[in-house]
Design a protein around this motif. Structure first.
Motif, mmCIF file in Angstrom:
data_model
loop_
_atom_site.group_PDB
_atom_site.id
_atom_site.type_symbol
_atom_site.label_atom_id
_atom_site.label_comp_id
_atom_site.label_asym_id
_atom_site.label_seq_id
_atom_site.Cartn_x
_atom_site.Cartn_y
_atom_site.Cartn_z
ATOM 1 N N LEU A 140 24.623 -34.864 -5.493
ATOM 2 C CA LEU A 140 25.955 -34.297 -5.296
ATOM 3 C C LEU A 140 26.105 -32.980 -6.057
ATOM 4 N N ARG A 141 25.645 -32.951 -7.313
ATOM 5 C CA ARG A 141 25.721 -31.734 -8.112
ATOM 6 C C ARG A 141 24.848 -30.621 -7.534
ATOM 7 N N MET A 142 23.745 -30.995 -6.904
ATOM 8 C CA MET A 142 22.834 -30.000 -6.339
ATOM 9 C C MET A 142 23.317 -29.470 -4.991
ATOM 10 N N PHE A 178 18.495 -45.681 -11.605
ATOM 11 C CA PHE A 178 17.840 -44.494 -11.071
ATOM 12 C C PHE A 178 18.492 -44.037 -9.765
ATOM 13 N N GLU A 179 18.902 -44.989 -8.940
ATOM 14 C CA GLU A 179 19.551 -44.623 -7.682
ATOM 15 C C GLU A 179 20.921 -43.993 -7.939
ATOM 16 N N THR A 180 21.610 -44.473 -8.963
ATOM 17 C CA THR A 180 22.895 -43.879 -9.321
ATOM 18 C C THR A 180 22.709 -42.458 -9.836
ATOM 19 N N ILE A 181 21.692 -42.258 -10.670
ATOM 20 C CA ILE A 181 21.371 -40.909 -11.158
ATOM 21 C C ILE A 181 21.040 -40.003 -9.978
ATOM 22 N N PRO A 188 16.836 -36.253 -2.995
ATOM 23 C CA PRO A 188 15.951 -35.707 -4.012
ATOM 24 C C PRO A 188 15.185 -36.805 -4.744
ATOM 25 N N LYS A 189 14.195 -36.386 -5.519
ATOM 26 C CA LYS A 189 13.462 -37.306 -6.367
ATOM 27 C C LYS A 189 14.107 -37.340 -7.755
ATOM 28 N N VAL A 190 13.882 -38.421 -8.472
ATOM 29 C CA VAL A 190 14.290 -38.523 -9.875
ATOM 30 C C VAL A 190 13.026 -38.738 -10.698
ATOM 31 N N ALA A 191 12.886 -37.979 -11.783
ATOM 32 C CA ALA A 191 11.727 -38.137 -12.665
ATOM 33 C C ALA A 191 12.198 -38.096 -14.108
ATOM 34 N N LEU A 242 29.129 -39.050 -2.284
ATOM 35 C CA LEU A 242 28.127 -40.003 -2.772
ATOM 36 C C LEU A 242 27.581 -40.883 -1.650
ATOM 37 N N ASP A 243 28.413 -41.149 -0.646
ATOM 38 C CA ASP A 243 27.953 -41.972 0.478
ATOM 39 C C ASP A 243 26.783 -41.319 1.215
ATOM 40 N N GLY A 244 26.699 -40.004 1.136
ATOM 41 C CA GLY A 244 25.660 -39.282 1.861
ATOM 42 C C GLY A 244 24.255 -39.552 1.378
ATOM 43 N N ILE A 245 24.116 -40.149 0.191
ATOM 44 C CA ILE A 245 22.776 -40.390 -0.348
ATOM 45 C C ILE A 245 22.001 -41.379 0.526
#
Length: 394
Positions: free
Chosen positions: A259-261, A250-253, A277-280, A267-270
């Motif tokens: 990044l796409r948004m 989930f963290e990879t997603i 963002p949230k993942v659902a 990727l380091d910025g996450i």
């Protein structure tokens, strides 16, 4: 032997929706913490009990979950047609970090009651009996929230018969309107769909290419299909939170979606965006048993949704993610809309780990672009404790 004295700061501990947080009036904070910066962040971390390598926040007000490691600062607003400014800080549990990148929809329900009780709303705007309308400027995302707060005999009414799955006891209903909820996010240009698509192919190393709806509404959210990642949408917390492989996935997603948004440049910025963002993940309706033991029938819901918050599956649903769900459901063709059966709709009832929740949204297509004028949902709020928090002087 020398020791550090403690200062005490006026504060209120409130439940809002399915979250809890420590609320402050801006004017009550120490002078150095009345402005954004390191002093404010350090103070709020100490109040909550972070960073805590044990992950328990025993020496603070936090409850060692994303739903209870929260702080709110409220002040009178200088903006036209607004009563108060509301700033939300999500405090990391095991890291020295306060995330200011998004709103908390659940605690939004407690802002109006807190502001009225704290004398931050013009008394002429507050009826002795009836419903007070509190106009809130959400300073994290520069959006307006309208809270409808029940009043009885000149005081905020907190008790009542409104039931909210994920909260044990009934309380008074607070209706919230999130106006123009498409979130303003750096790099996303304020677009509701920052990629320009309702559904994208999101390439995630080690996972595959996933269909994803990436939306800025309420809070930036990445929706994927439960079946595409090996889940059903009926999962409860333990099924996900005890699975390190699933949490890493989930963290990879989340990182690749961010990044796409355009929310991060690499990727380091996450690492600097734990709150957003949230993942659902979504699925068509199915029977399941909620965490309380209450059965949820497929015929009583439009779809299933499970959402991740601060690296863990949320025990219910974040209020801001509910806004994203309602908004996406109202727009034909998104994964959320398709899971709910497709077509045009102004409201959905979705199943989450603690039960169900109804959220509405008003969407329209203007010159080929989808806009949402507002999202609506009901929560409740209650003061749990009020007085002072004590913090050692650094």
């Amino acid at each position: 032997m020398s020791h550090k004295p403690q200062i005490r700061i006026p504060a209120t501990y409130l439940r809002g929706g399915t979250s809890k947080g420590v609320f402050f009036r801006l004017q009550d904070l120490p002078e150095a913490a009345q402005v954004p910066g390191a002093a404010r962040d350090a103070l709020l971390q100490r109040v909550i009990g972070s960073p805590d390598p044990y992950g328990k926040q025993i020496d603070g007000m936090g409850g060692a979950t994303s739903s209870t490691s929260k702080t709110v600062i409220v002040s009178k607003s200088t903006r036209p047609d607004h009563d108060v400014d509301y700033l939300f800080g999500q405090v990391a549990i095991d890291k020295a970090f306060v995330d200011w990148s998004g709103n908390c929809g659940n605690l939004s329900a407690a802002v109006g009651p807190f502001a009225i009780t704290g004398g931050l709303v013009d008394a002429a705007r507050v009826p002795r009996n009836g419903v007070a309308t509190v106009r809130i400027w959400q300073a994290n995302i520069d959006k307006t929230i309208i809270a409808h707060v029940p009043m009885t005999d000149g005081a905020v009414q907190e008790t009542g018969d409104f039931e909210l799955d994920g909260v044990t006891f009934p309380a008074a209903e607070v209706q919230l309107e999130f106006l123009d909820p498409a979130a303003e996010e750096d790099g996303a240009g304020g677009a509701m769909f920052p990629t320009g698509n309702l559904v994208d192919d999101l390439e995630v190393p080690g996972v595959g290419t996933l269909k994803a709806t990436m939306i800025n509404a309420g809070i930036p959210t990445i929706f994927v299909e439960a079946s595409a990642i090996g889940h059903t949408g009926t999962e409860l917390q333990d099924a996900i939170n005890s699975n390190d492989k699933a949490l890493a996935m989930f963290e990879t997603i989340r990182a690749h979606g961010a990044l796409r948004m355009g929310l991060i440049k690499s990727l380091d910025g996450i690492a600097t965006r734990q709150h957003t963002p949230k993942v659902a993940f979504v699925a068509r309706p199915a029977d399941y048993v909620a965490s309380s033991g209450k059965p949820v029938k497929a015929g009583d819901i439009d779809l299933l949704v499970r959402a991740m918050s601060m690296g863990k599956l949320h025990h219910a649903m974040m209020g801001t993610a509910a806004v994203a769900i309602g908004t996406a459901a109202a727009i034909p063709g998104t994964l959320v809309n398709l899971a709910a059966g497709g077509g045009e709709r102004q409201a959905v009832r979705f199943g989450h780990p603690s039960g169900t929740l109804r959220v509405g949204a008003e969407a329209m297509l203007v010159d080929g672009t989808w806009t949402v004028t507002k999202a609506i949902m009901s929560r409740s709020a209650r003061v749990l404790m009020e007085g002072w928090v004590r913090v050692p002087v650094e």
